[in-house]
Design an enzyme around this catalytic site. Structure first.
Site, PDB file in Angstrom:
ATOM      1  N   LYS A  10      10.890   9.227   0.404  1.00 41.83           N
ATOM      2  CA  LYS A  10       9.544   8.647   0.564  1.00 41.83           C
ATOM      3  C   LYS A  10       8.870   9.240   1.811  1.00 41.83           C
ATOM      4  O   LYS A  10       7.665   9.507   1.807  1.00 41.83           O
ATOM      5  CB  LYS A  10       9.623   7.118   0.685  1.00 41.83           C
ATOM      6  CG  LYS A  10       9.986   6.385  -0.588  1.00 41.83           C
ATOM      7  CD  LYS A  10       8.968   6.523  -1.716  1.00 41.83           C
ATOM      8  CE  LYS A  10       7.671   5.793  -1.459  1.00 41.83           C
ATOM      9  NZ  LYS A  10       6.762   5.842  -2.650  1.00 41.83           N
TER      10      LYS A  10
ATOM     11  N   THR B 275       6.446   2.996   1.970  1.00 42.43           N
ATOM     12  CA  THR B 275       7.319   1.902   2.390  1.00 42.43           C
ATOM     13  C   THR B 275       7.543   1.891   3.906  1.00 42.43           C
ATOM     14  O   THR B 275       7.454   2.937   4.562  1.00 42.43           O
ATOM     15  CB  THR B 275       8.684   2.067   1.683  1.00 42.43           C
ATOM     16  OG1 THR B 275       9.628   1.176   2.259  1.00 42.43           O
ATOM     17  CG2 THR B 275       9.246   3.474   1.825  1.00 42.43           C
ATOM     18  N   ASP B 276       7.900   0.717   4.420  1.00 42.32           N
ATOM     19  CA  ASP B 276       8.240   0.627   5.850  1.00 42.32           C
ATOM     20  C   ASP B 276       9.579   1.307   6.156  1.00 42.32           C
ATOM     21  O   ASP B 276       9.889   1.574   7.324  1.00 42.32           O
ATOM     22  CB  ASP B 276       8.260  -0.842   6.320  1.00 42.32           C
ATOM     23  CG  ASP B 276       9.266  -1.731   5.594  1.00 42.32           C
ATOM     24  OD1 ASP B 276       9.951  -1.245   4.677  1.00 42.32           O
ATOM     25  OD2 ASP B 276       9.358  -2.930   5.946  1.00 42.32           O
TER      26      ASP B 276
HETATM   27  P1  NAD Z   1       9.905   0.158  -9.476  1.00 39.13           P
HETATM   28  O1  NAD Z   1      11.186   0.932  -9.412  1.00 39.13           O
HETATM   29  O2  NAD Z   1       9.938  -1.246  -9.942  1.00 39.13           O
HETATM   30  O3  NAD Z   1       8.865   0.941 -10.410  1.00 39.13           O
HETATM   31  C1  NAD Z   1       8.680   2.325 -10.359  1.00 39.13           C
HETATM   32  C2  NAD Z   1       7.873   2.733 -11.584  1.00 39.13           C
HETATM   33  O4  NAD Z   1       7.654   4.141 -11.509  1.00 39.13           O
HETATM   34  C3  NAD Z   1       8.588   2.461 -12.907  1.00 39.13           C
HETATM   35  O5  NAD Z   1       7.683   1.907 -13.841  1.00 39.13           O
HETATM   36  C4  NAD Z   1       9.059   3.828 -13.350  1.00 39.13           C
HETATM   37  O6  NAD Z   1       9.155   3.968 -14.764  1.00 39.13           O
HETATM   38  C5  NAD Z   1       7.974   4.718 -12.765  1.00 39.13           C
HETATM   39  N1  NAD Z   1       8.421   6.092 -12.527  1.00 39.13           N
HETATM   40  C6  NAD Z   1       9.579   6.505 -11.929  1.00 39.13           C
HETATM   41  N2  NAD Z   1       9.634   7.838 -11.887  1.00 39.13           N
HETATM   42  C7  NAD Z   1       8.480   8.285 -12.455  1.00 39.13           C
HETATM   43  C8  NAD Z   1       7.937   9.576 -12.679  1.00 39.13           C
HETATM   44  N3  NAD Z   1       8.610  10.685 -12.334  1.00 39.13           N
HETATM   45  N4  NAD Z   1       6.738   9.689 -13.263  1.00 39.13           N
HETATM   46  C9  NAD Z   1       6.051   8.570 -13.634  1.00 39.13           C
HETATM   47  N5  NAD Z   1       6.523   7.331 -13.466  1.00 39.13           N
HETATM   48  C10 NAD Z   1       7.722   7.181 -12.868  1.00 39.13           C
HETATM   49  O7  NAD Z   1       9.281   0.280  -8.034  1.00 39.13           O
HETATM   50  P2  NAD Z   1       8.368  -0.768  -7.237  1.00 39.13           P
HETATM   51  O8  NAD Z   1       9.248  -1.694  -6.489  1.00 39.13           O
HETATM   52  O9  NAD Z   1       7.326  -1.298  -8.133  1.00 39.13           O
HETATM   53  O10 NAD Z   1       7.716   0.219  -6.153  1.00 39.13           O
HETATM   54  C11 NAD Z   1       6.501   0.910  -6.436  1.00 39.13           C
HETATM   55  C12 NAD Z   1       6.132   1.766  -5.246  1.00 39.13           C
HETATM   56  O11 NAD Z   1       5.989   0.961  -4.089  1.00 39.13           O
HETATM   57  C13 NAD Z   1       7.202   2.819  -4.899  1.00 39.13           C
HETATM   58  O12 NAD Z   1       6.544   3.992  -4.515  1.00 39.13           O
HETATM   59  C14 NAD Z   1       7.957   2.210  -3.723  1.00 39.13           C
HETATM   60  O13 NAD Z   1       8.484   3.209  -2.883  1.00 39.13           O
HETATM   61  C15 NAD Z   1       6.840   1.438  -3.040  1.00 39.13           C
HETATM   62  N6  NAD Z   1       7.253   0.246  -2.286  1.00 39.13           N
HETATM   63  C16 NAD Z   1       8.048  -0.715  -2.855  1.00 39.13           C
HETATM   64  C17 NAD Z   1       8.366  -1.858  -2.136  1.00 39.13           C
HETATM   65  C18 NAD Z   1       9.222  -2.958  -2.722  1.00 39.13           C
HETATM   66  O14 NAD Z   1       9.596  -3.886  -1.997  1.00 39.13           O
HETATM   67  N7  NAD Z   1       9.541  -2.934  -4.012  1.00 39.13           N
HETATM   68  C19 NAD Z   1       7.884  -2.022  -0.823  1.00 39.13           C
HETATM   69  C20 NAD Z   1       7.080  -0.993  -0.275  1.00 39.13           C
HETATM   70  C21 NAD Z   1       6.763   0.113  -1.016  1.00 39.13           C
HETATM   71  O1  DAU Z   2      11.207  -2.354   2.825  1.00 37.92           O
HETATM   72  C1  DAU Z   2      10.608  -1.937   1.633  1.00 37.92           C
HETATM   73  C2  DAU Z   2      11.670  -1.588   0.636  1.00 37.92           C
HETATM   74  O2  DAU Z   2      12.242  -2.803   0.197  1.00 37.92           O
HETATM   75  C3  DAU Z   2      11.161  -0.768  -0.550  1.00 37.92           C
HETATM   76  O3  DAU Z   2      10.700   0.471  -0.094  1.00 37.92           O
HETATM   77  C4  DAU Z   2      12.259  -0.568  -1.592  1.00 37.92           C
HETATM   78  O4  DAU Z   2      11.727   0.101  -2.730  1.00 37.92           O
HETATM   79  C5  DAU Z   2      12.779  -1.919  -1.999  1.00 37.92           C
HETATM   80  O5  DAU Z   2      13.844  -1.771  -2.928  1.00 37.92           O
HETATM   81  C6  DAU Z   2      13.260  -2.713  -0.771  1.00 37.92           C
HETATM   82  O6  DAU Z   2      14.436  -2.078  -0.188  1.00 37.92           O
HETATM   83  P1  DAU Z   2      15.667  -2.948   0.360  1.00 37.92           P
HETATM   84  O7  DAU Z   2      16.865  -2.101   0.394  1.00 37.92           O
HETATM   85  O8  DAU Z   2      15.285  -3.684   1.587  1.00 37.92           O
HETATM   86  O9  DAU Z   2      15.735  -4.037  -0.853  1.00 37.92           O
HETATM   87  P2  DAU Z   2      16.963  -4.672  -1.649  1.00 37.92           P
HETATM   88  O10 DAU Z   2      16.414  -5.787  -2.472  1.00 37.92           O
HETATM   89  O11 DAU Z   2      17.803  -3.651  -2.331  1.00 37.92           O
HETATM   90  O12 DAU Z   2      17.841  -5.301  -0.485  1.00 37.92           O
HETATM   91  C7  DAU Z   2      17.282  -6.244   0.421  1.00 37.92           C
HETATM   92  C8  DAU Z   2      18.364  -6.593   1.419  1.00 37.92           C
HETATM   93  O13 DAU Z   2      19.391  -7.337   0.743  1.00 37.92           O
HETATM   94  C9  DAU Z   2      19.050  -5.384   2.000  1.00 37.92           C
HETATM   95  O14 DAU Z   2      19.352  -5.638   3.375  1.00 37.92           O
HETATM   96  C10 DAU Z   2      20.346  -5.258   1.213  1.00 37.92           C
HETATM   97  C11 DAU Z   2      20.662  -6.696   0.847  1.00 37.92           C
HETATM   98  N1  DAU Z   2      21.361  -6.896  -0.451  1.00 37.92           N
HETATM   99  C12 DAU Z   2      20.833  -6.292  -1.557  1.00 37.92           C
HETATM  100  C13 DAU Z   2      21.435  -6.435  -2.771  1.00 37.92           C
HETATM  101  C14 DAU Z   2      20.882  -5.774  -4.016  1.00 37.92           C
HETATM  102  C15 DAU Z   2      22.474  -7.693  -0.519  1.00 37.92           C
HETATM  103  O15 DAU Z   2      22.930  -8.255   0.494  1.00 37.92           O
HETATM  104  N2  DAU Z   2      23.067  -7.841  -1.742  1.00 37.92           N
HETATM  105  C16 DAU Z   2      22.631  -7.234  -2.872  1.00 37.92           C
HETATM  106  O16 DAU Z   2      23.257  -7.398  -3.943  1.00 37.92           O
END
Ligand code: NAD
Ligand code: DAU
Length: 354
Positions: free
Chosen positions: A162, A132-133
């Site tokens: 991370k 992640t960033d």
């Molecule tokens: P998510 O929380 O939706 O999914 C995570 C998945 O991993 C789930 O299916 C969960 O059951 C599984 N998991 C958790 N712990 C585990 C373990 N110990 N063993 C096996 N499986 C396990 O997350 P996501 O948003 O899909 O993110 C996926 C990856 O991408 C993560 O590594 C996250 O850090 C990275 N990432 C996410 C974002 C974002 O915006 N969502 C951005 C950049 C990077």
């Molecule tokens: O930047 C990449 C990351 O983006 C990933 O690594 C993470 O897994 C992913 O969850 C996400 O993190 P953020 O904290 O940026 O995402 P989130 O959706 O939780 O929040 C986005 C922004 O919105 C953050 O500034 C917090 C704000 N927020 C979030 C929630 C849930 C609100 O203002 N209200 C809310 O209820």
């Protein structure tokens, strides 16, 4: 075949679905099925012999070793993680366990398997770590976007865990020669996004007539990428990425949170207007900020474009419209994920926010 971890989560399930739209190569999907893992995302693959699902933990080195020995994948794509910043603030333990210890155990099992491969298979093998960033910390308004050489400055238990996993992956390359590549991506959005995160939470709450909780002043900036663009970038890095390199992935879409919420409201006003004809904006409430809240993220995605020729296909405008439509068309999926556990989390996270 390839081994995907966390392939029942938001990005992982999109990746697996997109993989089969492009390739005949099989996938073993190892997922613990935490609250964030959902096999309903993969129902279209139920009878597809190319998809082998195993419920299990990346930290279970014995299980991972068995899977590797039996299926002999040519690559591992590691999505598995605890991913929600607010949950990491309420309870960091699981983040340390999965993101750090789990990644370490996974690396150990992969190293043992990879060491025993024949020369040709060994050099073709890849371990792609999805990160992640957030590991880069928070940017001031006028600072340049995160490049791959930006110093790590993680600020939440999630981003610190991370960051630790990224360092372990790097060390396994430098010390043992494990053929790794790491990607650091910005905020994703799109189908199957669990409604604890900003965009799906706002859509789901708006439609349910609930408040739209904006943390602090809502002026925090995130850089948004449609999930399918993240998946295409990962496929590109897996195919063409240079060993030991890091690639930042983003869509040059910096937006303030409040603007995101306004956009979601405007789309819902158009596609599913409130019965009283007022705007969903009426439901916005400003609530207590997230502790240690990072002010701004922005990704400099020039390296992956220059070296691997990757660019996102969606603009924010096309991607967010598709996303809102997906949630309107998949309200059954939404109600199925809003289990007792989900309600408990919402109560815990929002009850104490004034
Ligand atoms: P998510 O929380 O939706 O999914 C995570 C998945 O991993 C789930 O299916 C969960 O059951 C599984 N998991 C958790 N712990 C585990 C373990 N110990 N063993 C096996 N499986 C396990 O997350 P996501 O948003 O899909 O993110 C996926 C990856 O991408 C993560 O590594 C996250 O850090 C990275 N990432 C996410 C974002 C974002 O915006 N969502 C951005 C950049 C990077
Ligand atoms: O930047 C990449 C990351 O983006 C990933 O690594 C993470 O897994 C992913 O969850 C996400 O993190 P953020 O904290 O940026 O995402 P989130 O959706 O939780 O929040 C986005 C922004 O919105 C953050 O500034 C917090 C704000 N927020 C979030 C929630 C849930 C609100 O203002 N209200 C809310 O209820």
């Amino acid at each position: 075949m390839i081994l995907v971890t966390g392939g029942a989560g938001f990005i992982g399930s999109n990746f697996v679905l997109d993989w089969f739209a492009q390739s005949e190569e099989s996938v073993i999907n190892l997922d613990k099925l935490t609250y964030a893992g959902n096999l309903e995302n993969l129902t279209t693959l139920k009878n597809d012999p190319r998809h082998i699902f195993v419920q299990g933990d990346i930290g279970d080195a014995e299980l991972v070793g068995k899977i590797l020995a039996e299926h002999r994948p040519r690559a591992v794509v590691n999505f598995a993680a605890e991913s929600h910043v607010d949950r990491s603030i309420h309870g960091p333990g699981e983040f340390i366990q999965t993101n750090i210890v789990g990644t370490f155990n996974l690396l150990e099992a992969v190293r043992a398997y990879w060491s025993g491969l024949a020369i040709a298979e060994k050099s073709g093998f890849r371990f792609l770590h999805v990160s992640t960033d957030e590991v880069y910390g928070s940017l001031a308004k006028d600072e340049p976007a995160f490049s791959e050489t930006k110093r790590y400055e993680p600020n939440s238990p999630y981003s610190a865990s991370k960051a630790a996993s990224d360092h372990l992956v790097r060390a396994y390359h430098h010390t043992y020669g494990l053929p790794v590549v790491t990607t650091n991506c910005s905020n994703n959005y799109g189908p199957y996004h669990f409604p604890e995160k900003l965009i799906p939470l706002m859509i789901v709450n708006a439609l349910a007539g609930k408040s739209l909780p904006v943390y602090g002043d809502g002026q925090q900036i995130r850089d948004w990428l449609y999930v399918k663009d993240h998946c295409s970038a990962i496929r590109r890095v897996l195919a063409k990425g240079k060993l030991g390199e890091v690639y930042n992935i983003g869509g040059w879409n910096e937006k303030a949170n409040l603007d995101i919420v306004h956009t979601v409201c405007a789309l819902l006003d158009e596609l599913s207007p409130r019965s009283d004809k007022k705007s969903y904006r009426e439901q916005i409430t400003f609530v207590t900020d997230r502790p240690g809240h990072d002010r701004r993220y922005a990704i400099d995605a020039r390296k992956i474009e220059r070296e691997l020729g990757w660019k996102p296909a969606e603009t924010f405008e096309t991607g967010i419209r598709k996303t809102v439509r997906w949630y309107l068309d998949n309200q059954g999926w939404v109600s199925n994920v809003q289990s007792g556990d989900y309600r408990k989390w919402v109560e815990k996270n929002y009850a104490s926010r004034a």
